[in-house]
Design a protein around this motif. Structure first.
Motif, mmCIF file in Angstrom:
data_model
loop_
_atom_site.group_PDB
_atom_site.id
_atom_site.type_symbol
_atom_site.label_atom_id
_atom_site.label_comp_id
_atom_site.label_asym_id
_atom_site.label_seq_id
_atom_site.Cartn_x
_atom_site.Cartn_y
_atom_site.Cartn_z
ATOM 1 N N ASP A 172 0.815 -1.218 0.000
ATOM 2 C CA ASP A 172 0.000 0.000 0.000
ATOM 3 C C ASP A 172 0.848 1.268 0.000
ATOM 4 N N ASP A 173 2.147 1.125 -0.046
ATOM 5 C CA ASP A 173 3.032 2.290 -0.018
ATOM 6 C C ASP A 173 2.914 3.059 -1.332
ATOM 7 N N ASP A 174 2.655 4.377 -1.220
ATOM 8 C CA ASP A 174 2.528 5.210 -2.410
ATOM 9 C C ASP A 174 3.875 5.687 -2.934
ATOM 10 N N ASN A 175 4.925 5.380 -2.217
ATOM 11 C CA ASN A 175 6.273 5.740 -2.667
ATOM 12 C C ASN A 175 6.900 4.545 -3.387
ATOM 13 N N PRO A 176 7.463 4.768 -4.562
ATOM 14 C CA PRO A 176 8.068 3.642 -5.296
ATOM 15 C C PRO A 176 9.280 3.085 -4.567
ATOM 16 N N VAL A 177 9.399 1.777 -4.557
ATOM 17 C CA VAL A 177 10.542 1.130 -3.911
ATOM 18 C C VAL A 177 11.687 0.923 -4.897
ATOM 19 N N ALA A 178 11.402 1.007 -6.198
ATOM 20 C CA ALA A 178 12.429 0.834 -7.223
ATOM 21 C C ALA A 178 11.884 1.345 -8.551
ATOM 22 N N GLU A 179 12.779 1.505 -9.513
ATOM 23 C CA GLU A 179 12.399 1.894 -10.871
ATOM 24 C C GLU A 179 13.108 0.965 -11.848
ATOM 25 N N ILE A 180 12.335 0.193 -12.587
ATOM 26 C CA ILE A 180 12.922 -0.729 -13.562
ATOM 27 C C ILE A 180 13.565 0.076 -14.693
ATOM 28 N N GLY A 181 14.807 -0.265 -15.011
ATOM 29 C CA GLY A 181 15.510 0.434 -16.076
ATOM 30 C C GLY A 181 15.063 -0.034 -17.453
ATOM 31 N N ILE A 182 14.688 0.907 -18.308
ATOM 32 C CA ILE A 182 14.371 0.628 -19.715
ATOM 33 C C ILE A 182 15.395 1.400 -20.533
ATOM 34 N N TRP A 183 16.207 0.694 -21.304
ATOM 35 C CA TRP A 183 17.395 1.307 -21.883
ATOM 36 C C TRP A 183 17.293 1.422 -23.405
ATOM 37 N N LYS A 184 17.751 2.548 -23.886
ATOM 38 C CA LYS A 184 17.751 2.822 -25.328
ATOM 39 C C LYS A 184 19.067 2.352 -25.944
ATOM 40 N N VAL A 185 18.971 1.602 -27.038
ATOM 41 C CA VAL A 185 20.142 1.138 -27.779
ATOM 42 C C VAL A 185 20.174 1.871 -29.110
ATOM 43 N N ASN A 186 21.251 2.604 -29.360
ATOM 44 C CA ASN A 186 21.319 3.435 -30.559
ATOM 45 C C ASN A 186 21.413 2.612 -31.840
ATOM 46 N N ASN A 187 22.121 1.494 -31.795
ATOM 47 C CA ASN A 187 22.288 0.659 -32.978
ATOM 48 C C ASN A 187 21.999 -0.799 -32.622
ATOM 49 N N PRO A 188 20.719 -1.189 -32.593
ATOM 50 C CA PRO A 188 20.377 -2.562 -32.175
ATOM 51 C C PRO A 188 20.966 -3.641 -33.068
ATOM 52 N N ASP A 189 21.275 -3.319 -34.345
ATOM 53 C CA ASP A 189 21.839 -4.324 -35.242
ATOM 54 C C ASP A 189 23.201 -4.814 -34.770
ATOM 55 N N GLN A 190 23.870 -4.028 -33.920
ATOM 56 C CA GLN A 190 25.177 -4.411 -33.413
ATOM 57 C C GLN A 190 25.090 -5.313 -32.182
ATOM 58 N N LEU A 191 23.881 -5.523 -31.667
ATOM 59 C CA LEU A 191 23.730 -6.384 -30.499
ATOM 60 C C LEU A 191 24.007 -7.832 -30.873
ATOM 61 N N GLN A 192 24.767 -8.495 -30.042
ATOM 62 C CA GLN A 192 25.114 -9.899 -30.282
ATOM 63 C C GLN A 192 24.177 -10.805 -29.492
ATOM 64 N N GLN A 193 23.455 -11.664 -30.198
ATOM 65 C CA GLN A 193 22.555 -12.603 -29.543
ATOM 66 C C GLN A 193 23.352 -13.719 -28.873
ATOM 67 N N VAL A 194 22.965 -14.028 -27.633
ATOM 68 C CA VAL A 194 23.678 -15.046 -26.865
ATOM 69 C C VAL A 194 22.751 -16.185 -26.446
ATOM 70 N N GLY A 195 21.544 -16.234 -27.032
ATOM 71 C CA GLY A 195 20.616 -17.299 -26.704
ATOM 72 C C GLY A 195 19.639 -16.908 -25.613
ATOM 73 N N LYS A 196 18.538 -17.651 -25.528
ATOM 74 C CA LYS A 196 17.491 -17.432 -24.528
ATOM 75 C C LYS A 196 16.937 -16.017 -24.589
ATOM 76 N N ASP A 197 16.833 -15.476 -25.815
ATOM 77 C CA ASP A 197 16.271 -14.146 -26.048
ATOM 78 C C ASP A 197 17.067 -13.054 -25.329
ATOM 79 N N LEU A 198 18.381 -13.250 -25.211
ATOM 80 C CA LEU A 198 19.250 -12.282 -24.555
ATOM 81 C C LEU A 198 20.260 -11.721 -25.556
ATOM 82 N N TYR A 199 20.655 -10.471 -25.321
ATOM 83 C CA TYR A 199 21.701 -9.822 -26.104
ATOM 84 C C TYR A 199 22.823 -9.397 -25.156
ATOM 85 N N ASP A 200 24.051 -9.533 -25.610
ATOM 86 C CA ASP A 200 25.196 -9.135 -24.802
ATOM 87 C C ASP A 200 25.196 -7.621 -24.638
ATOM 88 N N ALA A 201 25.182 -7.147 -23.396
ATOM 89 C CA ALA A 201 25.156 -5.708 -23.132
ATOM 90 C C ALA A 201 26.517 -5.059 -23.277
#
Length: 273
Positions: A172-201
Motif C-alpha cells: 500500500d506504499d505510495d512511494n516507489p521502492v524501485a524503478e525498472i531500467g528501460i534502456w535505449k540502444v542506438n544501434n540494435p543491429d550491433q547487439l550480439q545474440q547469446v541465446g534465450k532471447d538475450l543480447y550481450d550488453a
C-alpha cells in the motif's frame, strides 16, 4: 570456372538465409523475440578493359566488361517492429511499448555478466548475494533498476504495482521502492545474440550501464505496461513466402552449376579430339 564460383558463393549465402528463416520460424512463439531479415551484398567485381578494338565498333554500353564474383549474406538486420500484445494479468509480467530493453545480470565464475532483453516474463525471487527480494527472469537473471543494481522489493508477500514509467510500488506504499531500467540502444543491429532471447550488453561494470545506454522512458520512446507480455514479431505468412523464394534461388543456382559442368565437359571433349 567463374560461373561455378558465382553460383557456389550464392548457394552458400542462400543456405545462411535459410538458416535465418528457420531461426525466425522456430521462435514464432518466443516472448519478446525480434525477427532478423537477411540481405545480400555483392562480392568483389572486376572490370575487363583490355578488349579487342573491334569490340568498340557500334558499341552503346560503357567501356569495359564488369565481371562479378557472386554474392554473399551481407547482413541479418534486426526487425524492431512491435510484437503482438499478450494479456496475462500476472503482476510480474512487464511489457515494453516502444523502443527499449530491460537490463539483467547473471553471476558466473565469480563475475557478473550483463545482458539486454525484451522478455518481461519476470518472477519474484531472493537475491543470493544481496539478500533481498527482487525480480528475475525464469533463467534466474536479476532485473536491474535505473541505477544498475537489482530491483529491490520490501515485502514479497505484498502485491506489486508497476506504472507506465517503470516505477515499482510494493504493498500500500505510495512511494516507489524501485524503478525498472528501460534502456535505449542506438544501434540494435550491433547487439550480439547469446541465446534465450538475450543480447550481450557489452558491460564490465553496472556503472557503465548509464554511460553506455540512455533512459528510454526519459527519452520518450518507451513506456511500461504491467500484466502483459510482448509476443514475437515473426509473421508465419511472410516467413513461408521467404522460404519459397529461397528454395527457388537455390534451385536456380544449382541448375547453373549443372549447366557450367556440362559446358566444361563439352570443352574438354572438344580439346581431346
Amino acid at each position: 570456372m567463374q560461373s561455378l564460383n558465382i553460383s557456389t558463393s550464392a548457394m552458400r549465402g542462400i543456405q545462411q538465409a535459410l538458416d535465418n528463416t528457420a531461426s525466425n520460424l522456430a521462435n514464432l512463439d518466443t516472448i519478446g523475440y525480434k525477427r532478423r531479415q537477411a540481405s545480400f551484398s555483392e562480392l568483389l567485381s572486376d572490370s575487363m578493359n583490355e578488349q579487342p578494338k573491334v569490340d568498340d565498333q557500334n558499341r552503346n554500353t560503357p567501356f569495359g566488361l564488369r565481371v562479378g564474383s557472386g554474392a554473399r549474406l551481407g547482413l541479418t538486420k534486426l526487425d524492431l517492429g512491435q510484437g503482438n500484445v499478450k494479456i496475462t494479468d500476472v503482476p510480474t509480467d512487464v511489457l515494453i511499448e516502444g523502443d527499449g530493453y530491460f537490463a539483467v545480470t547473471r553471476q558466473t565464475d565469480n563475475k557478473d555478466d550483463y545482458f539486454l532483453t525484451r522478455d518481461g516474463n519476470f518472477k519474484i525471487t531472493r537475491h543470493k548475494a544481496l539478500n533481498w527480494y527482487t525480480l528475475a527472469t525464469p533463467a534466474g537473471d536479476y532485473v536491474l533498476d535505473k541505477s544498475g543494481i537489482p530491483v529491490q522489493l520490501t515485502d514479497p508477500n505484498q502485491p506489486i504495482r508497476i506504472d507506465a514509467e517503470g516505477r515499482v510500488f510494493n504493498g500500500d506504499d505510495d512511494n516507489p521502492v524501485a524503478e525498472i531500467g528501460i534502456w535505449k540502444v542506438n544501434n540494435p543491429d550491433q547487439l550480439q545474440q547469446v541465446g534465450k532471447d538475450l543480447y550481450d550488453a557489452d558491460l564490465e561494470d553496472p556503472i557503465q550501464l548509464t554511460d553506455k545506454y540512455a533512459d528510454a522512458v526519459t527519452e520518450g520512446i518507451a513506456t511500461v505496461r504491467q500484466g502483459a507480455l510482448e509476443g514475437s514479431n515473426v509473421s508465419m505468412t511472410e516467413e513461408m513466402s521467404q522460404l519459397v523464394n529461397i528454395q527457388r534461388a537455390y534451385q536456380l543456382n544449382s541448375r547453373a552449376i549443372g549447366i557450367s559442368d556440362q559446358m566444361m565437359g563439352i570443352a574438354n571433349s572438344i580439346r581431346s579430339r
